[in-house]
Design a protein around this motif. Structure first.
Motif, PDB file in Angstrom:
ATOM      1  N   PRO A  49       0.819  -1.217   0.000  1.00  0.00           N
ATOM      2  CA  PRO A  49       0.000   0.000   0.000  1.00  0.00           C
ATOM      3  C   PRO A  49       0.858   1.274   0.000  1.00  0.00           C
ATOM      4  CG  PRO A  49      -0.130  -1.126   2.128  1.00  0.00           C
ATOM      5  CD  PRO A  49       0.697  -1.986   1.230  1.00  0.00           C
ATOM      6  N   ASN A  51       2.213   5.086   0.820  1.00  0.00           N
ATOM      7  CA  ASN A  51       2.497   5.832   2.053  1.00  0.00           C
ATOM      8  C   ASN A  51       2.832   4.931   3.234  1.00  0.00           C
ATOM      9  OD1 ASN A  51       1.887   8.287   0.655  1.00  0.00           O
ATOM     10  ND2 ASN A  51      -0.275   7.803   0.952  1.00  0.00           N
ATOM     11  N   THR A  52       3.438   3.781   2.931  1.00  0.00           N
ATOM     12  CA  THR A  52       3.945   2.865   3.956  1.00  0.00           C
ATOM     13  C   THR A  52       5.331   2.411   3.494  1.00  0.00           C
ATOM     14  OG1 THR A  52       3.169   0.805   2.921  1.00  0.00           O
ATOM     15  CG2 THR A  52       1.591   1.971   4.346  1.00  0.00           C
ATOM     16  N   ASP A  55       5.237   0.476   0.168  1.00  0.00           N
ATOM     17  CA  ASP A  55       4.818   1.171  -1.054  1.00  0.00           C
ATOM     18  C   ASP A  55       5.608   0.678  -2.271  1.00  0.00           C
ATOM     19  OD1 ASP A  55       3.831   2.930  -2.935  1.00  0.00           O
ATOM     20  OD2 ASP A  55       4.303   4.735  -1.797  1.00  0.00           O
ATOM     21  N   ARG A 120      -4.411  -4.582   3.925  1.00  0.00           N
ATOM     22  CA  ARG A 120      -4.899  -3.529   4.825  1.00  0.00           C
ATOM     23  C   ARG A 120      -4.074  -3.501   6.114  1.00  0.00           C
ATOM     24  NH1 ARG A 120     -10.197  -4.822   5.025  1.00  0.00           N
ATOM     25  NH2 ARG A 120     -10.555  -3.601   3.170  1.00  0.00           N
ATOM     26  N   SER A 123      -0.955  -1.459   6.341  1.00  0.00           N
ATOM     27  CA  SER A 123      -1.122  -0.021   6.572  1.00  0.00           C
ATOM     28  C   SER A 123      -1.435   0.324   8.022  1.00  0.00           C
ATOM     29  CB  SER A 123      -2.260   0.525   5.695  1.00  0.00           C
ATOM     30  OG  SER A 123      -1.931   0.431   4.340  1.00  0.00           O
ATOM     31  N   ARG A 128       2.986  -0.171   9.401  1.00  0.00           N
ATOM     32  CA  ARG A 128       3.238   0.742   8.283  1.00  0.00           C
ATOM     33  C   ARG A 128       4.667   1.272   8.208  1.00  0.00           C
ATOM     34  NH1 ARG A 128      -0.631   4.118   7.262  1.00  0.00           N
ATOM     35  NH2 ARG A 128       0.668   5.506   6.068  1.00  0.00           N
TER      36      ARG A 128
END
Length: 140
Positions: A49, A51-52, A55, A120, A123, A128
């Motif tokens: 995901p 912004n982790t 990414d 999920r 994140s 994260r």
């Protein structure tokens, strides 16, 4: 009274959905061996995901649907090395006691939902920003 779809029909539905693609393409799955008549071994892919620390990384997974699936959850291993709170760092196994969806498995859950939930979880505040192994390294 609800009707329970037999295991083979259920897995054929999941295979059909996996082969056609779904959602935004950030998770995918399919059969590891198309000749496996029991449809036990699957492969999965998760794109990390945004912004982790995940990414843009592409993670490969192995899923095993024993003959008691979907009554019991599949077993899941990351093939790609990853540092997540729910993953055993020795072999990449997703620990059901540390991943709520596996620990509280319901027959209605699907492989698609499972991979989406793992993504999920990447994140989550816990995962994260965890330092990650070098990209491209795998469990033995």
């Amino acid at each position: 009274m609800s009707v329970q779809v037999p295991r083979s029909f259920r897995l054929l539905e999941e295979l059909d959905r996996g082969e056609k693609g779904f959602g935004d393409g950030t998770v995918s799955y399919g059969m590891e061996d198309p000749d496996d008549i029991h449809m036990r071994n699957w492969t999965g892919t998760i794109i990390g995901p945004p912004n982790t620390v995940h990414d843009g990384r592409i993670y490969s997974l192995k899923l095993h649907c024993d003959l008691n699936y979907p009554e019991q959850p599949p077993r899941i291993w990351f093939k790609s090395r990853i540092n997540l709170a729910c993953v055993d760092q020795r072999d990449g196994r997703v620990d059901p006691s540390k991943f709520h969806m596996l620990g509280n498995w319901k027959r209605e859950y699907t492989l698609e939902q499972l991979l989406t939930e793992i993504r999920r979880d990447m994140s989550s505040p816990t995962n994260r920003k965890l330092p990650q192994p070098p990209e491209g390294t795998n469990y033995n």
